[in-house]
Scaffold this motif. Structure first.
Motif, PDB file in Angstrom:
ATOM      1  N   ALA A  30      37.392  45.442  40.993  1.00 38.09           N
ATOM      2  CA  ALA A  30      37.279  44.063  40.520  1.00 38.09           C
ATOM      3  C   ALA A  30      38.658  43.415  40.574  1.00 38.09           C
ATOM      4  O   ALA A  30      39.659  44.017  40.186  1.00 38.09           O
ATOM      5  CB  ALA A  30      36.733  44.032  39.099  1.00 38.09           C
ATOM      6  N   LEU A  31      38.694  42.193  41.056  1.00 35.96           N
ATOM      7  CA  LEU A  31      39.935  41.439  41.245  1.00 35.96           C
ATOM      8  C   LEU A  31      39.886  40.138  40.461  1.00 35.96           C
ATOM      9  O   LEU A  31      38.873  39.441  40.473  1.00 35.96           O
ATOM     10  CB  LEU A  31      40.102  41.117  42.738  1.00 35.96           C
ATOM     11  CG  LEU A  31      41.070  39.998  43.121  1.00 35.96           C
ATOM     12  CD1 LEU A  31      42.510  40.421  42.861  1.00 35.96           C
ATOM     13  CD2 LEU A  31      40.872  39.598  44.581  1.00 35.96           C
ATOM     14  N   ASP A  32      41.001  39.820  39.816  1.00 37.54           N
ATOM     15  CA  ASP A  32      41.157  38.494  39.224  1.00 37.54           C
ATOM     16  C   ASP A  32      42.611  38.076  39.353  1.00 37.54           C
ATOM     17  O   ASP A  32      43.510  38.927  39.359  1.00 37.54           O
ATOM     18  CB  ASP A  32      40.751  38.462  37.746  1.00 37.54           C
ATOM     19  CG  ASP A  32      40.698  37.025  37.233  1.00 37.54           C
ATOM     20  OD1 ASP A  32      39.745  36.311  37.607  1.00 37.54           O
ATOM     21  OD2 ASP A  32      41.603  36.615  36.504  1.00 37.54           O
ATOM     22  N   THR A  33      42.823  36.781  39.484  1.00 39.49           N
ATOM     23  CA  THR A  33      44.180  36.242  39.539  1.00 39.49           C
ATOM     24  C   THR A  33      44.291  35.059  38.588  1.00 39.49           C
ATOM     25  O   THR A  33      43.296  34.438  38.223  1.00 39.49           O
ATOM     26  CB  THR A  33      44.558  35.751  40.957  1.00 39.49           C
ATOM     27  OG1 THR A  33      43.729  34.630  41.309  1.00 39.49           O
ATOM     28  CG2 THR A  33      44.416  36.855  41.987  1.00 39.49           C
ATOM     29  N   GLU A  34      45.509  34.780  38.219  1.00 32.81           N
ATOM     30  CA  GLU A  34      45.840  33.528  37.544  1.00 32.81           C
ATOM     31  C   GLU A  34      46.842  32.835  38.452  1.00 32.81           C
ATOM     32  O   GLU A  34      47.678  33.489  39.083  1.00 32.81           O
ATOM     33  CB  GLU A  34      46.433  33.782  36.160  1.00 32.81           C
ATOM     34  CG  GLU A  34      45.484  34.518  35.207  1.00 32.81           C
ATOM     35  CD  GLU A  34      44.184  33.804  34.917  1.00 32.81           C
ATOM     36  OE1 GLU A  34      44.146  32.550  34.980  1.00 32.81           O
ATOM     37  OE2 GLU A  34      43.193  34.492  34.629  1.00 32.81           O
ATOM     38  N   PHE A  35      46.740  31.513  38.517  1.00 30.54           N
ATOM     39  CA  PHE A  35      47.578  30.761  39.451  1.00 30.54           C
ATOM     40  C   PHE A  35      47.947  29.410  38.866  1.00 30.54           C
ATOM     41  O   PHE A  35      47.385  28.976  37.857  1.00 30.54           O
ATOM     42  CB  PHE A  35      46.887  30.629  40.814  1.00 30.54           C
ATOM     43  CG  PHE A  35      45.470  30.154  40.742  1.00 30.54           C
ATOM     44  CD1 PHE A  35      45.160  28.798  40.775  1.00 30.54           C
ATOM     45  CD2 PHE A  35      44.416  31.060  40.638  1.00 30.54           C
ATOM     46  CE1 PHE A  35      43.852  28.360  40.705  1.00 30.54           C
ATOM     47  CE2 PHE A  35      43.100  30.634  40.569  1.00 30.54           C
ATOM     48  CZ  PHE A  35      42.817  29.276  40.606  1.00 30.54           C
ATOM     49  N   PHE A  48      35.785  34.107  42.491  1.00 32.15           N
ATOM     50  CA  PHE A  48      36.339  32.809  42.876  1.00 32.15           C
ATOM     51  C   PHE A  48      37.117  32.999  44.174  1.00 32.15           C
ATOM     52  O   PHE A  48      37.952  33.908  44.266  1.00 32.15           O
ATOM     53  CB  PHE A  48      37.256  32.304  41.742  1.00 32.15           C
ATOM     54  CG  PHE A  48      37.705  30.888  41.888  1.00 32.15           C
ATOM     55  CD1 PHE A  48      36.793  29.846  41.941  1.00 32.15           C
ATOM     56  CD2 PHE A  48      39.051  30.593  41.972  1.00 32.15           C
ATOM     57  CE1 PHE A  48      37.212  28.530  42.076  1.00 32.15           C
ATOM     58  CE2 PHE A  48      39.481  29.281  42.101  1.00 32.15           C
ATOM     59  CZ  PHE A  48      38.561  28.249  42.155  1.00 32.15           C
ATOM     60  N   THR A  49      36.845  32.181  45.176  1.00 31.31           N
ATOM     61  CA  THR A  49      37.439  32.402  46.506  1.00 31.31           C
ATOM     62  C   THR A  49      38.964  32.358  46.494  1.00 31.31           C
ATOM     63  O   THR A  49      39.606  33.038  47.294  1.00 31.31           O
ATOM     64  CB  THR A  49      36.907  31.386  47.528  1.00 31.31           C
ATOM     65  OG1 THR A  49      37.157  30.064  47.055  1.00 31.31           O
ATOM     66  CG2 THR A  49      35.426  31.587  47.776  1.00 31.31           C
ATOM     67  N   THR A  50      39.553  31.602  45.595  1.00 33.15           N
ATOM     68  CA  THR A  50      41.012  31.552  45.515  1.00 33.15           C
ATOM     69  C   THR A  50      41.578  32.919  45.143  1.00 33.15           C
ATOM     70  O   THR A  50      42.678  33.285  45.581  1.00 33.15           O
ATOM     71  CB  THR A  50      41.466  30.472  44.513  1.00 33.15           C
ATOM     72  OG1 THR A  50      40.955  29.205  44.954  1.00 33.15           O
ATOM     73  CG2 THR A  50      42.983  30.393  44.417  1.00 33.15           C
ATOM     74  N   ASP A  51      40.836  33.710  44.355  1.00 30.54           N
ATOM     75  CA  ASP A  51      41.298  35.064  44.027  1.00 30.54           C
ATOM     76  C   ASP A  51      41.501  35.889  45.295  1.00 30.54           C
ATOM     77  O   ASP A  51      42.518  36.569  45.447  1.00 30.54           O
ATOM     78  CB  ASP A  51      40.295  35.779  43.107  1.00 30.54           C
ATOM     79  CG  ASP A  51      40.202  35.174  41.715  1.00 30.54           C
ATOM     80  OD1 ASP A  51      41.216  34.633  41.235  1.00 30.54           O
ATOM     81  OD2 ASP A  51      39.119  35.255  41.125  1.00 30.54           O
ATOM     82  N   TRP A  52      40.538  35.833  46.211  1.00 32.99           N
ATOM     83  CA  TRP A  52      40.670  36.592  47.462  1.00 32.99           C
ATOM     84  C   TRP A  52      41.829  36.056  48.295  1.00 32.99           C
ATOM     85  O   TRP A  52      42.616  36.824  48.844  1.00 32.99           O
ATOM     86  CB  TRP A  52      39.370  36.579  48.269  1.00 32.99           C
ATOM     87  CG  TRP A  52      39.565  37.300  49.566  1.00 32.99           C
ATOM     88  CD1 TRP A  52      39.735  36.742  50.804  1.00 32.99           C
ATOM     89  CD2 TRP A  52      39.678  38.713  49.757  1.00 32.99           C
ATOM     90  NE1 TRP A  52      39.935  37.724  51.741  1.00 32.99           N
ATOM     91  CE2 TRP A  52      39.901  38.947  51.127  1.00 32.99           C
ATOM     92  CE3 TRP A  52      39.610  39.803  48.900  1.00 32.99           C
ATOM     93  CZ2 TRP A  52      40.059  40.221  51.667  1.00 32.99           C
ATOM     94  CZ3 TRP A  52      39.758  41.082  49.429  1.00 32.99           C
ATOM     95  CH2 TRP A  52      39.986  41.272  50.796  1.00 32.99           C
ATOM     96  N   ALA A  53      41.957  34.748  48.385  1.00 23.95           N
ATOM     97  CA  ALA A  53      43.041  34.159  49.176  1.00 23.95           C
ATOM     98  C   ALA A  53      44.405  34.587  48.634  1.00 23.95           C
ATOM     99  O   ALA A  53      45.313  34.933  49.410  1.00 23.95           O
ATOM    100  CB  ALA A  53      42.919  32.634  49.184  1.00 23.95           C
TER     101      ALA A  53
END
Length: 155
Positions: free
Chosen positions: A6-11, A92-97
């Motif tokens: 599982a992947l998550d990012t904050e930006f 959320f697609t931005t997480d993959w990017a």
């Protein structure tokens, strides 16, 4: 069978997003978390108020630059990798990017993107995750990745 991560990012903001933190949680229990310093003026109001106060709790998570982040992330992926590909699940697609930018282009061929499909079921299970884990914080990349893994493992 492919390993699930599982992947998550904050930006910084939705327009021109810049990575602040990244969390990955493998179904086998391994976790990766890293932070990059960004100037607060590059962040949206929401990020300044909600995300930035959650950072800096683990000094070992701070990466000095993109190169250090890439090195740490690729090392972690190679250490936990089995013989099968890894399905990197995100909601959320931005997480993959941002993940792709962090590991570098091209993304290693053993990392297979898997966007979350059943968002309604995911939201219900996330609600349960946050209810069961009041000590964790939404909008912290590692905590959100744990919640995402919880929501897909119960299916």
């Amino acid at each position: 069978m492919d390993m699930i991560i599982a992947l998550d990012t904050e930006f910084t903001a939705f327009h021109n997003p810049r990575l602040i933190s990244i969390g990955l949680v493998a179904e086998t229990g391994e976790e990766f978390y890293a932070e990059l310093a960004v100037p607060p003026h590059e962040c949206s109001d929401f990020v300044r108020e909600t995300v930035l106060p959650l950072l800096g709790q683990d000094p070992l998570a701070v990466c000095q630059d993109d190169y250090e982040l890439r090195t740490r992330l690729l090392t972690w992926l190679r250490i936990i990798r089995g013989r099968e590909p890894m399905q990197i699940v995100f909601d959320f697609t931005t997480d993959w990017a941002l993940f792709a930018a962090a590991v570098g282009t091209p993304v290693p061929d053993f990392c297979i993107p898997r966007p979350l499909r059943d968002v309604e079921q995911h939201e219900l299970l996330l609600y349960d995750f946050w209810r069961r884990n009041p000590e964790l914080h939404e909008h912290h990349a590692l905590h959100d990745a744990r919640g995402l893994l919880y929501s897909i493992r119960l299916r």
